[in-house]
Design a protein around this motif. Structure first.
Motif, short mmCIF file in Angstrom:
data_model
loop_
_atom_site.label_atom_id
_atom_site.label_comp_id
_atom_site.label_asym_id
_atom_site.label_seq_id
_atom_site.Cartn_x
_atom_site.Cartn_y
_atom_site.Cartn_z
N SER A 131 4.04 12.25 3.36
CA SER A 131 4.68 13.57 3.33
C SER A 131 6.15 13.44 3.72
N LEU A 132 6.98 14.13 2.95
CA LEU A 132 8.42 14.09 3.22
C LEU A 132 8.72 14.94 4.44
N VAL A 133 9.38 14.34 5.42
CA VAL A 133 9.75 15.05 6.65
C VAL A 133 11.19 15.55 6.55
N GLY A 134 12.03 14.71 5.97
CA GLY A 134 13.43 15.08 5.85
C GLY A 134 14.25 13.89 5.42
N ASP A 137 18.87 19.78 -10.53
CA ASP A 137 19.80 19.13 -11.46
C ASP A 137 20.14 17.72 -11.02
N SER A 138 20.03 17.43 -9.71
CA SER A 138 20.38 16.09 -9.23
C SER A 138 19.25 15.10 -9.40
N GLY A 139 18.05 15.60 -9.74
CA GLY A 139 16.91 14.69 -9.94
C GLY A 139 15.68 15.20 -9.22
N ALA A 140 14.63 14.40 -9.30
CA ALA A 140 13.34 14.76 -8.70
C ALA A 140 13.15 14.01 -7.40
N SER A 141 12.53 14.69 -6.47
CA SER A 141 12.21 14.05 -5.18
C SER A 141 10.73 14.21 -4.90
N LEU A 142 10.17 13.19 -4.28
CA LEU A 142 8.74 13.17 -3.95
C LEU A 142 8.55 13.85 -2.60
N THR A 143 7.87 14.99 -2.60
CA THR A 143 7.65 15.71 -1.35
C THR A 143 6.35 15.29 -0.67
N SER A 144 5.35 14.97 -1.44
CA SER A 144 4.11 14.49 -0.83
C SER A 144 3.31 13.71 -1.88
N GLY A 164 0.81 -1.21 0.00
CA GLY A 164 0.00 0.00 0.00
C GLY A 164 0.84 1.26 0.00
N VAL A 165 1.97 1.24 0.74
CA VAL A 165 2.86 2.40 0.75
C VAL A 165 3.57 2.54 -0.58
N LEU A 166 4.11 1.42 -1.09
CA LEU A 166 4.86 1.48 -2.35
C LEU A 166 3.97 1.83 -3.53
N ASN A 167 2.68 1.55 -3.41
CA ASN A 167 1.75 1.89 -4.49
C ASN A 167 1.72 3.40 -4.74
N LEU A 168 2.04 4.18 -3.68
CA LEU A 168 2.10 5.63 -3.84
C LEU A 168 3.30 6.07 -4.66
N LEU A 169 4.29 5.18 -4.77
CA LEU A 169 5.50 5.53 -5.51
C LEU A 169 5.40 5.17 -6.98
N GLN A 170 4.33 4.51 -7.40
CA GLN A 170 4.20 4.06 -8.78
C GLN A 170 3.79 5.23 -9.66
N ILE A 171 4.74 5.72 -10.46
CA ILE A 171 4.50 6.86 -11.34
C ILE A 171 5.09 6.54 -12.71
N THR A 174 -7.91 8.21 -7.14
CA THR A 174 -7.23 9.43 -7.59
C THR A 174 -5.95 9.59 -6.78
N PHE A 175 -4.89 10.04 -7.45
CA PHE A 175 -3.58 10.27 -6.81
C PHE A 175 -3.12 11.68 -7.16
N THR A 176 -2.51 12.31 -6.20
CA THR A 176 -1.93 13.64 -6.40
C THR A 176 -0.52 13.63 -5.83
N TYR A 177 0.47 13.97 -6.70
CA TYR A 177 1.88 13.96 -6.30
C TYR A 177 2.43 15.39 -6.40
N GLN A 178 3.25 15.72 -5.42
CA GLN A 178 4.02 16.97 -5.45
C GLN A 178 5.48 16.59 -5.61
N ILE A 179 6.04 17.06 -6.75
CA ILE A 179 7.41 16.71 -7.10
C ILE A 179 8.26 18.00 -7.11
N LYS A 180 9.43 17.88 -6.48
CA LYS A 180 10.42 18.97 -6.52
C LYS A 180 11.67 18.44 -7.19
#
Length: 1716
Positions: A261-264, A226-233, A133-140, A217-223
Motif C-alpha cells: 500500500s502506498l503511504v506517501g 497527465d504525468s502518468g500512473a502510480s500504483l496505490t495498492s 517477492g516485492v518486485l513481483n507485485l510490480l510486474q504488470i 490472483t493479483f489485484t492492482y489499484q492504479i491512479k
C-alpha cells in the motif's frame, strides 16, 4: 481534406487508452507499507496450523530511464504455531534479515515489466528472493487495445499463462487491474526436484489429476493523471493444494498473501549503494541456499570441524546406549554437516577416529550419504591409499555413486575411480564402479541440455578393449554400464555386439547378444524411435538365439510402439518358426492388452487389436513355452498403481526357463518408476545334476559318432555349453551389481579358501572356523533416500515437499561352538554324524527405520510447516545354550525366561506443526496436530477365551453383503470422539503362556481426524507395538528348555521327563511296558473316554436336530448342519428344491468318533437323490451312475458335484459335495475298523519333544509332544499327541493324518480338554467332477477359538477383491457354515476348472492354463484327453514326472517324435536310419533302426552306448538280443560291468534297455514297436528322426545340416546312414540332382540344382521303387559352368524354386561293378 484528417487525428487520440503502467518519477522516493503471510493448514480448521508473517516498509526510487532502487526497511518477522490465530515476533531473526537488506538493490523496470536485478555480491540469496517477492507485485503487462486478454508473463514462479481483466474508471482517473495464473500452465516453471532422477514423467499423458495444484490472483489499484500512473495498492493471493494421494477431500493447503500500500512520497531519492552490485538474474526465483538444508531440524553451523566431532561422538554414544532414535537423528545431522565441510576438515576428522572401530561405519556411511564433491574425493583417496578393507569398500562404493551430486567435478573424480589400481584388483569393486559411473552419467545428462561425448568415452574404450581381447566378462560389463548411462551416443558401440548389424558378433556368446539388447532399454527413453527400429530388426532376425529375440521383444514394447508396429509384429508371428519366440511375444501382448495403467492405454489398445489377428493357436501353448506373467492394479481415484511382471524365457536345451526377469514398476500421478528388477540366467546346469566322472570320449560310441558325422552331410555336434549362472539386480532402474558364476569361479573360491578344489577340505575349514567362534558387533547405517520438490511462493520463500529416511541395522553376537571329539588330520565329513556339539550363543539383532517428511517453508534460516515422523524398530535378543548329539539323535536348547518387559517391535507415526529459526535453535515451536484433550486410558485385555467367543448368536450376520462389506471388525474398545472432530482408538491384546511365565501383548493406539481420507489418517498419531513381558513380577522360573529326541529313545525320553526316573530304567523296560507307560503319561485313555461321551451326545443332538450354529460363518435363519452332515455351498443352494438330506449313518465306536472326520475324508455314503418327474406323488428316486454325467452336462460349473473315486462304481448314486464323511464303502469301513485306535499300542514314537520351564521351588512345567508313524504299502498314517507334563491339566492336543490307496488323504487337529473343545479337519480326495478327473480339498470345523474366527473374517473380507483382480468369477450363495471346499478338475491336459466354495461365497473359473500338460496315463500322449481313471495321487505325480520326459515311438509306418509331431514314413528296407543320437559334444549314445525286407512291420534296432553295441531283432518269430555281436552271457537281466547304469531286461514279451547316466531312461522293443524315453536333461541335445526334443514343432523336420526339409519323406531320407556300395546292404546314397523340367528363371533359361541331396541308387543299380519328394532348387544361368560333376555343396545357397522330384527307395543291382 485537411479538416477531415484533423478530425481523424483527434478521434484517434481520444480513443487511445491512458497508459496504466506504474511510473516512478525521478527525484522522488515512494513509500509503501508491505505485509506478507504464509499459512499452512489442513481442511479441518480445528487442527494446528503454522505460518510466517513479514511486515516491513518498502522504498522505491527511480535513478535513470530504466534503473530503479528498492530497499526494504524495518523487516519484522513473526511466527505462528498452534491453534490460536496469534503471531509471535522473532526479533533476532528480524535483525538477521534486516542486516542483509541494509543496502538498496537495483532493478530494471520498463513499461510495467521488471528486468535484471542487481544486488551486493555478499547478499544472501534468501534476501534477494524476498526482494523478488516485492518486485513481483510490480510486474504488470498492459495491452492498450484490450481490457480482457491472456498472455505469457514472467514472474517469480517462471513464465506462466496469465489472464488480465482491466476496469478503467476514466471519470475518477482510477483503474483496477486483476490478473490470475494457473501455476500448472507454465512453459518455463521455476521448480527444483531432488532425489527423483529415476522418476520418469509421462510427456504424452493428459494431466487429469495433479497432486500439487496452484493458482495466483493479483489485484492492482492504479491512479493516473497527465504525468502518468502510480500504483496505490497491490494485493496478491497464492494457493497451493497438496494432495499426496490425489484425494479431492484430502488436501493440505498452503496460502500466501501479499499487500503493498502506498503511504506517501518523499523528495530525496534513495542513496546509491556503497558496495559493488552484481547481476542476480531476472524476476524468476533463484534456487541456492535452500538446497543445502535437508528437511530435518535446523542446525546452526558455526564451526563445522568441532560440530562434526561432537555430533559423531554423540551419535556413537547414543547408539551404544541403545538410543537408536536419537542416533538416527544425529546421523542425518552428520550428513548435513558433511555437505558444508571442506576436504581438510573431513581428513582431520578421519585421522581422529580412524582406529575407533565403532566410529568407522557411521563415518563412512555419512560420507556416502552427503554426496558432496569433497566427500566423494575423500572416499576416492582412501580407497586409493588402501585405508578401507575390501568389504568396507564394497558397501560404500554403491552408496557413494548413488548419492553423489553429478557435476563436472564429481564426474572427473568418478572417472579416476575407473583407473584406480586398487579398484582394478578387485573384480567386485570394478563392476560396482563402472555401473555406478554409468548411472552418474545418466543423472548428469538428464539435467544438461547436451551430454558431452567425453563422458561416455571410458565406457566405449572398455567395450573396444574387451572386444579386441575377446573378454566376455568385460564386454558384458561395458554393455551394462552403457545401459545405465542410457545415451543415444552409445548406440553405434552397442550394435557391434549384435550379429544382425555386425557379422563379427556372430561368434560371441548369446548372453552378450542379450546384454547388448538390454542396453537399449534406457536409451529408448531418449530416442524411442531409433531403439524401436533396431529392436524390431533384432526380433525379426530368426538366426539369433530365441532368448535374444525375446529380450528384443521386451525392449521393443518398452518403447510403446504404435498400432502399425504392433500389428506388423503380430503378423510376423503367423509364420514364426520358433514357437518359443511366438509364445513369448503373444503372451506379452496379451498381458499388455489386459493392462489398466493409463500410461499404457494406447499400447494396450494396439495389443488388444493385434492379438485378435493371431487366433487361438498360440493361446493353447503350455508353459513348456516362454511366457509373460503380469499382476497389476491401478486406482483411478488415487492415480496410483503398480505392475509386477515376470518374463519366463525357455531355452530349447531345457524344459525349464533359462532366463527369468522379474520387475516391479510403480505409477503415480502420471509418472513411473522402476522400483526393483532381478534377473537370473542359467545354462548347462544339467551337467551339475548328473555324474561327471564318466569318460564319454574314451568309449567306442564317441569314436563311432565322430565317424558317422562324415557320412551325414553337414552334421555338426552342438557347441559345448559350460555351466553358468548369472544374475543381476536393478534398483530404481539402475543396475547396481551382477555376477557370473561358472565352474572356474567356484573352483577359484574353493582354492582361495582352502588351497584345494576338493569339497572335503572346504567342510573341514568351515568346521574349524565355526569352532573358533564368533564375537563382535556390526552396524550398518544407511540414508535410505532423500526426495525434495521445491516451488517458490509469491512472498519469495521456497515451499518444499521433502522426505528423507535413515535406517540402522545392528547385530551383536557372541557365539562359541565346541565339537567333540575334535576333528583329526584325516577328517571326513561323515564324522560329523557321530559328533557332539555344544553351542553357546548370545545374538542381539536390532533394526531401526526413521522417515521425516516435511511440507512447508524450509531454508537455512527458518522453517515453518508440518513435519511428519514415522519410525519402525525391532529389537530382539536370542541368548541360548544348545547341545546336539548327532549319534543319540538328541537336541537340547536352554534359554532364560523373560524377567522384564521388552519391546520386540514397534511402529509409530506422528505429525507436528513446527516453527524454527536459526537464531533460536533451542527454542523451537512444535504443536501436536490435535488440541490437547483427555485420551481414553489404555486397558489391558486378554484375548477372548473360547467359551466367551462362541456363545449362541455371537459373530452372526444376517446377509452376505454385510459379511463382505464389514469385513474385519476389531474386538476392542469402541472408537471415541470428541468435539475436536477426532477419533481415538486404544486397545491392548495380551496372550499369556502361564507355563513359561511369559506374556505377549499387542498394543494399539491411534488418533486421527474424522475425515475418511488417507491424508487425514496419515496426519494423526499412531502407535503399534509388540511387547514381551513376564506374567508375574515375582516369577520363579530359572530357565526354559526345549529337548527333541528322535529315534528309538523317544519314548524313554517322555517317560523319563514325567517320572523323573533314570534314563537307564526306561531303556531297560520291555516295549510293552514302555507303550503302556507312555499311553498313561499322554492321557490317551481320557481322550478315548471323552470321545465316547461325545459320540453319544452327538447321537442325541442329531436326533433332536436342534444344534445351535456357533461356527465361523453362522447365518441367521438357517438350520444348523453339524460337520458330520454339513452341506456345501452348491448343494445348499438347491437343497430347498430337492428336500431334506438323507441322514448319515451313526458312528459305531469311540475311536471312529474321534478320527472319522479325518480318516473317512470326503467319502460319504449318503445319497443325494432327485425327484422323479414321472411320479407326482412326491416320492424320491435315486438316479443311476450312468446318469451322473448327463445330470451335470448343462449345469454351470458352480453347481457341478464332485464324486470321490472310491464311490464311482458302488450303486450309482449322485454324491453331493455337501456331504461330509459319515462312512466309506464297506471295504474301507472294515479296513478302518481293523486299524488300531492308537498307533502307540503297537509302535513306539519316532520323535518326542519336551518344552518345559524349571522353577526354583516346584516341579518343572511345560508341554510334551510325541509323533507316531505307520507306513504300509499304499497306506501311511501319522499321529501326534501333546499334553502338559505336570499337574491334573486335561488339556490335550491330538492330530491324525492318513492316506489310503493314494486316493484319499485325511487329517484332523483337535485340542482343548481331552481333545474335545476345538476341532478342525481336512480331506483331500481324487474323483470325478462332471465328466472330468478331479481333486477335492475340504476344510471342516466344528468349533474354533475366537482368534481364528477373527483372523478368518479379516482374511475373508479381502477374498472378493483378490478374486476379482485374479480374474475369477464370484457368486453369492449360502452354504454350510462349517465347511470350505476347493475342487480342481482337469478338463484337458493343459487346462483345469477351479471351484472354491465358502459358506457365503463361491469363487470359480474355467479353462485355467496349467504350467505343464498333464497326461491321464504315463504312456498316453500329451495330446490325448485325460481319462476318468486318473484317480490317485501316485498316478498324478507319476504323470507329471513322465510328462517332463521325452518319448519317441515307431510303429509300422507311424512315427511320433519327442515334440509330439506324428507323421507317416515308410523306411526303405535294409538301410539303417539314425533314429536317435546324442548331438552334444559328449556323444553318449546312438540308436539306429532299419526295416526288415521280409516284413513291413518288423524292425531291427541297434544301440551304441559306452563300449557296448546292442542289437535287438526278430528271428524265427522270437526277439533276439546280441551284445557286442554275441548273445548275452547270462540270462536277463543283464548289467554291464563297465557302464554301471546300463541294464537290459525282459518285460511282457519285449526287451527294455535302461542307461540313465547316459541320458536313456528306457528303450522298449517288441519287434513291431519301438519306444524311446530320454531324460529331461537331454532336452535340445538330441537329433535324428525322433527330433531335437526342444518343443519347436514348426522346425521338426531338420536334416543333419540344419536344413528344414519340405516334407516328412525328405526328412526321413536325410537320416539314412550310407554304406559301402559293394559291401553294405543299403544301396542308397544322397546326391544333388538337377531338375529335369525346363525352367525359366527371371525370364531367362536356367538350370537348377537341388539345395539338399536326394536319395538315389548307387552307381550300377537301378531304382525299383520311388517316392516323390519336395526339394528346393538353386538356379543358375543355362550357360553356367556349374554341373553335377563333383557333387557341389549348395546347402548354403538360396532357394529359387521348389519342385517335386522322385527319390529312390529300392534298388536292383544286377549290373553293379565291384572288385572281387
Amino acid at each position: 481534406m485537411k479538416g477531415l484528417i484533423l478530425a481523424l487525428v483527434f478521434a484517434l487520440v481520444e480513443g487511445q487508452k491512458q497508459d496504466l503502467e506504474p511510473v516512478f518519477h525521478m527525484g522522488k522516493t515512494y513509500l509503501y507499507s508491505y505485509e506478507s503471510i504464509i499459512m499452512h493448514r489442513l481442511p479441518d480448521r480445528s487442527l494446528a496450523t503454522a505460518g510466517l508473517r513479514l511486515a516491513s516498509k518498502v522504498e522505491i526510487s527511480r535513478v535513470s530511464h530504466t534503473e530503479h532502487l528498492v530497499q526494504i526497511r524495518s523487516p519484522k518477522l513473526e511466527e505462528h504455531n498452534g491453534f490460536v490465530d496469534f503471531f509471535t515476533p522473532s526479533s533476532k531473526l528480524s535483525e538477521t534479515i534486516a542486516a542483509c537488506l541494509n543496502q538498496p538493490l537495483k532493478f530494471e523496470y520498463t513499461e510495467g515489466r521488471v528486468g535484471t536485478i542487481f544486488a551486493p555480491e555478499d547478499c544472501p540469496v534468501l534476501c534477494t528472493n524476498l526482494v523478488r517477492g516485492v518486485l513481483n507485485l510490480l510486474q504488470i503487462t498492459i495491452k492498450k487495445t484490450q481490457n480482457v486478454y491472456e498472455i505469457q508473463e514472467a514472474g517469480i514462479e517462471g513464465i506462466c499463462q496469465t489472464r488480465y481483466v482491466i476496469q478503467d474508471d476514466s471519470e475518477n482517473k482510477r483503474a483496477t487491474i486483476s490478473k490470475s495464473k494457473d501455476l500448472e500452465d507454465c512453459q518455463d516453471k521455476a521448480v527444483r526436484s531432488l532425489g527423483v532422477a529415476y522418476v520418469r514423467p509421462c510427456p504424452t499423458c493428459a494431466l487429469k489429476a495433479r497432486n500439487i495444484k496452484g493458482t495466483e490472483t493479483f489485484t492492482y489499484q492504479i491512479k493516473y493523471d497527465d504525468s502518468g500512473a502510480s500504483l496505490t495498492s497491490a494485493m496478491s493471493d497464492q494457493l497451493y493444494e497438496i494432495s499426496p494421494f490425489n484425494e479431492p477431500n484430502g488436501a493440505a493447503v498452503v496460502e500466501a498473501r501479499q499487500e503493498l500500500s502506498l503511504v506517501g512520497t518523499k523528495r530525496p531519492p534513495l542513496s546509491a549503494p556503497t558496495s559493488q552490485l552484481q547481476k542476480q538474474g531476472s524476476l524468476r526465483y533463484h534456487f541456492s541456499g535452500e538446497l543445502l538444508q535437508m528437511p530435518i531440524p535446523l542446525i546452526r553451523i558455526n564451526n563445522p570441524d568441532l560440530q562434526l566431532t561432537e555430533t559423531l561422538r554423540q551419535l556413537v554414544q547414543n547408539n551404544e546406549r541403545g538410543d537408536t532414535k536419537e542416533a538416527s537423528a544425529k546421523f542425518l545431522q552428520m550428513v548435513q554437516l558433511f555437505r558444508v565441510a571442506t576436504l581438510d576438515q573431513i581428513e582431520s576428522l578421519w585421522l581422529r577416529f580412524v582406529n575407533e572401530l565403532s566410529y568407522r561405519p557411521w563415518f563412512l556411511s555419512t560420507i556416502c550419504a552427503a554426496g558432496a564433491t569433497d566427500t566423494f574425493r575423500f572416499l576416492k583417496q582412501k580407497i586409493h591409499d588402501r585405508k578401507l578393507n575390501i568389504w568396507e569398500a564394497a558397501l560404500t562404493l554403491p552408496l557413494a555413486f548413488h548419492f553423489v551430486t553429478p557435476n563436472k567435478k564429481t564426474l572427473e573424480i568418478a572417472s579416476s575411480f575407473l583407473t584406480c589400481p586398487e579398484i582394478q584388483k578387485v573384480p567386485m569393486h570394478r563392476i560396482i564402479v563402472y555401473l555406478g559411473y554409468g548411472s552418474m552419467v545418466n543423472k548428469y545428462c538428464a539435467q544438461a541440455l547436451l551430454c558431452p561425448n567425453e563422458l561416455l568415452q571410458p565406457l566405449h574404450d572398455l567395450a573396444t578393449e574387451a572386444t579386441s581381447k575377446g573378454d566376455a566378462k568385460d564386454m558384458s560389463l561395458a554393455l551394462k554400464a552403457m545401459g545405465n548411462a542410457g545415451e543415444p551416443a552409445s548406440i553405434k558401440r552397442i550394435l557391434k555386439f549384435l550379429p544382425t548389424f555386425s557379422s563379427a558378433a556372430a561368434s560371441l556368446p548369446n548372453r552378450i547378444h542379450a546384454d547388448a539388447v538390454l542396453a537399449f532399454r534406457k536409451i529408448a527413453r531418449k530416442d524411442p524411435a531409433k531403439v524401436r527400429e533396431l529392436t524390431l530388426q533384432v526380433f525379426m532376425d530368426s538366426k539369433l538365439a530365441p532368448n535374444v529375440r525375446m529380450v528384443a521383444c521386451v525392449v521393443l514394447f518398452e518403447t510403446k510402439p504404435a498400432l502399425p508396429t504392433v500389428t506388423a509384429l503380430a503378423t510376423s508371428l503367423l509364420t514364426e518358426p520358433s514357437l518359443q519366440v511366438a509364445s513369448f511375444a503373444y503372451s506379452h501382448m496379451k498381458t499388455l492388452a489386459a493392462s489398466r495403467i493409463p500410461q499404457l492405454y494406447k499400447l494396450s489398445t494396439a495389443c488388444n487389436i493385434a492379438i485378435k489377428l493371431l487366433g487361438p493357436r498360440l493361446d493353447r501353448l503350455s508353459y513348456r513355452y516362454s511366457k509373460v506373467i503380469q499382476i497389476s492394479d491401478y486406482s483411478f481415484p488415487y492415480q496410483a498403481g503398480a505392475i509386477w511382471r515376470v518374463y519366463l524365457m525357455n531355452s530349447p536345451s531345457t524344459i525349464f526357463p533359462s532366463d527369468i526377469i522379474t520387475k516391479v514398476r510403480g505409477y503415480y500421478a502420471n509418472t513411473a518408476m522402476d522400483i526393483i528388477e532381478v534377473a537370473f540366467r542359467s545354462q548347462g546346469l544339467t551337467k551339475l545334476l548328473r555324474k561327471q566322472n564318466i569318460p564319454f570320449a574314451e568309449y567306442d560310441t564317441y569314436k563311432t559318432l565322430k565317424e558317422l558325422g562324415k557320412s551325414l552331410l553337414g552334421w555338426k555336434e552342438l557347441p559345448p555349453e559350460d555351466p553358468l549362472i548369472s544374475a543381476y539386480i536393478k534398483v530404481l532402474g539402475q543396475e547396481i551389481a551382477f555376477v557370473d558364476i561358472d565352474k572356474d569361479v567356484i573352483q577359484q573360491m574353493m582354492t582361495s579358501l582352502t588351497g584345494s578344489s576338493d569339497w572335503q577340505p572346504v567342510v573341514k575349514k568351515v568346521v574349524e572356523e565355526v569352532q573358533r567362534g564368533v564375537s563382535g558387533s556390526w552396524t550398518l547405517p544407511v540414508l535410505v533416500g532423500e526426495m525434495r520438490h521445491i516451488v517458490p511462493t509469491i512472498v519469495g520463500l521456497p515451499l518444499e515437499l521433502g522426505l528423507c529416511g535413515a535406517a540402522v541395522a545392528q547385530a551383536a553376537a557372541d557365539v562359541d561352538v565346541k565339537v567333540s571329539p575334535p576333528e583329526s588330520e584325516e577328517f571326513k565329513p561323515s564324522q560329523l554324524w557321530e559328533a557332539k556339539m555344544d553351542i553357546y550363543a548370545d545374538i542381539r539383532p536390532k533394526a531401526y527405520f526413521h522417515v521425516i517428511a516435511m511440507m512447508g517453508i524450509n531454508t537455512q534460516y527458518f522453517q515453518s510447516g508440518y513435519e511428519y515422523h514415522a519410525e519402525f524398530s525391532a529389537n530382539t535378543t536370542m541368548k541360548f545354550d544348545a547341545r546336539i548329539n548327532m549319534e543319540e539323535k538328541n537336541l537340547k536348547i536352554e534359554s532364560l525366561p523373560c524377567y522384564e518387559e521388552a519391546e520386540i517391535a514397534a511402529v509409530r507415526s506422528e505429525i507436528y506443526a513446527i516453527s524454527r529459526n536459526m537464531e533460536e535453535v533451542d527454542s523451537e515451536k512444535k504443536s501436536q496436530i490435535f488440541p490437547k484433550g483427555e485420551i481414553p486410558r489404555t486397558s489391558d485385555k486378554q484375548l477372548q477365551s473360547a467359551e466367551g467367543s462362541s456363545k449362541p448368536g455371537s459373530w452372526k450376520q444376517s446377509s452376505v453383503p454385510n459379511a463382505i462389506s464389514k469385513g474385519y471388525r476389531r474386538r476392542s474398545e469402541e472408537p471415541h470422539h470428541n468435539n475436536a472432530r477426532r477419533r481415538f482408538y486404544t486397545s491392548r491384546f495380551c496372550k499369556k503362556l502361564e507355563v513359561l511365565g511369559c506374556s505377549t501383548c499387542l498394543s494399539l493406539k491411534s488418533q486421527h481426524s474424522l475425515r475418511n481420507t488417507y491424508l487425514h489418517t496419515l496426519f494423526g498419531e499412531f502407535e503399534a507395538k509388540i511387547i514381551l513381558k513376564p506374567v508375574r513380577a515375582d516369577a520363579d522360573i530359572d530357565k526354559i528348555q526345549l529337548e527333541v529326541q528322535a529315534g528309538s529313545k523317544a519314548a524313554s525320553k517322555i517317560i523319563e521327563v514325567s517320572s523323573s526316573g533314570s534314563k537307564e530304567e526306561g531303556e531297560a523296560a520291555p516295549h510293552e511296558d514302555i507303550r503302556a507307560k507312555l499311553k498313561k503319561v499322554l492321557g490317551i485313555e481320557e481322550v478315548l473316554t471323552a470321545a465316547n461321551k461325545t459320540r453319544r451326545r452327538t447321537k442325541r443332538i442329531n436326533r433332536e436336530y436342534k444344534t445351535e450354529d456357533t461356527g465361523l460363518w453362522a447365518v441367521s435363519g438357517l438350520s444348523h448342519l453339524s460337520s458330520s452332515s454339513s452341506s456345501s455351498a452348491a448343494s445348499s443352494a438347491i437343497s430347498r428344491e430337492l428336500g431334506d438330506h438323507h441322514r448319515k449313518d451313526e458312528i459305531r465306536q469311540s475311536w471312529k468318533e474321534l478320527y472319522s472326520r479325518s480318516s473317512s475324508g470326503s467319502s460319504a455314503s449318503s445319497k443325494a437323490c432327485s425327484s422323479s418327474q414321472e411320479d407326482n406323488s412326491g416320492d424320491w428316486h435315486c438316479r443311476g451312475n450312468s446318469e451322473y454325467s448327463n445330470q451335470q452336462a448343462n449345469s454351470p460349473v458352480y453347481h457341478l458335484l464332485f464324486k470321490p473315486a472310491d464311490e464311482q462304481g458302488t450303486g450309482g448314486e449322485i454324491l453331493n459335495i455337501s456331504s461330509s464323511s459319515s462312512s466309506a464303502s464297506d471295504e474301507d469301513f472294515s479296513r478302518a475298523m481293523s486299524q488300531p485306535e492308537f498307533l502307540g499300542d503297537s509302535k513306539l514314537p519316532i520323535l518326542a519333544a519336551v518344552l518345559r520351564a524349571f522353577h526354583r521351588n516346584k516341579k518343572p512345567t511345560g508341554f510334551q509332544l510325541v509323533l507316531y508313524t505307520d507306513t504300509q504299502p499304499k497306506r501311511w498314517r501319522i499321529q501326534m499327541f501333546g499334553s502338559s507334563i505336570t499337574g491334573p491339566s486335561r488339556w490335550k492336543l491330538c492330530a491324525d493324518a492318513s492316506m489310503i490307496n493314494y486316493r484319499k488323504v485325511s487329517g484332523f487337529l483337535k485340542w482343548g480338554k481331552d481333545c474335545q473343545e476345538y476341532d478342525i479337519a481336512t480331506h483331500i480326495a481324487t474323483g470325478q467332477f462332471a465328466a472330468f478327473p478331479a481333486m477335492q480339498m475340504k476344510l471342516e470345523w466344528l468349533k474354533v477359538p475366537s482368534i481364528i474366527r477373527t483372523t478368518a473374517r479379516w482374511f475373508y473380507s479381502f477374498l472378493p477383491g483378490a478374486a476379482y483382480l485374479l480374474g475369477f468369477s464370484q457368486r453369492q450363495q449360502l452354504g454350510a457354515s462349517h465347511q470350505a471346499t476347493l475342487v480342481l478338475a482337469l478338463t484337458s491336459p493343459r487346462t483345469c476348472d477351479v471351484v472354491f466354495r465358502l459358506p457365503e461365497l463361491t469363487i470359480y473359473d474355467t479353462a485355467i492354463s496349467l504350467p505343464l500338460p498333464v497326461p491321464s496315463h504315463p504312456r498316453t500322449p500329451v495330446s490325448a484327453f485325460p481319462s476318468s481313471d486318473w484317480k490317485d495321487f501316485s498316478q498324478a505325480t507319476l504323470s507329471l514326472i513322465e510328462s517332463l520326459k521325452g518319448r519317441c515311438t515307431v510303429f509300422q509306418n507311424k512315427i511320433t517324435t519327442f515334440n509330439g509331431v506324428e507323421f507317416n514314413y515308410s523306411m526303405p528296407a535294409k538301410c539303417y536310419h539314425v533314429l536317435l543320437q546324442d548331438c552334444s559334444p559328449e556323444l553318449k549314445f546312438l540308436v539306429t533302426v532299419k526295416r526288415l525286407e521280409e516284413s513291413a512291420d518288423l524292425t531291427t534296432i541297434n544301440v551304441k552306448v559306452a563300449d557296448h553295441e546292442i542289437d535287438m531283432y526278430v528271428s524265427d518269430g522270437f526277439i533276439q538280443l546280441k551284445i557286442n555281436g554275441a548273445p548275452p552271457p547270462d540270462d536277463l537281466p543283464y548289467s554291464s560291468k563297465y557302464a554301471t547304469s546300463m541294464l537290459i531286461n525282459s518285460e511282457k514279451k519285449r526287451l527294455t534297455l535302461k542307461a540313465p547316466d547316459y541320458g536313456i531312461d528306457k528303450i522298449y522293443y517288441d519287434g513291431h514297436r519301438i519306444e524311446i524315453q530320454v531324460a529331461f536333461w537331454m532336452a535340445g541335445k538330441t537329433c535324428g528322426i525322433c527330433g531335437k526334443y526342444d518343443a519347436e514343432i514348426e522346425r521338426e523336420y531338420q536334416t543333419p545340416s540344419g536344413y528344414l526339409a519340405k516334407d516328412a519323406v525328405s526328412f526321413g531320407h536325410s537320416w539314412i546312414i550310407s554304406e559301402d556300395p559293394c559291401t553294405g546292404a543299403c544301396k542308397l546314397q544322397r546326391q544333388v540332382v538337377q531338375s529335369e523340367k525346363p525352367i525359366s528363371f527371371e525370364k531367362t533359361a536356367a538350370k537348377c540344382f537341388s539345395v539338399e541331396p536326394v536319395l538315389r541308387c548307387v552307381k550300377g543299380c537301378s531304382a525299383t521303387q520311388t517316392v516323390p519328394v519336395s526339394v528346393g532348387f538353386h538356379c543358375v544361368p543355362a550357360d553356367s559352368a556349374l554341373s553335377l560333376d563333383g557333387q557341389p555343396r549348395l546347402d548354403q545357397k538360396p532357394e529359387d524354386v521348389v519342385s517335386s522330384v522322385p527319390a529312390h527307395t529300392a534298388c536292383s543291382c544286377q549290373q553293379q561293378a565291384c572288385p572281387a
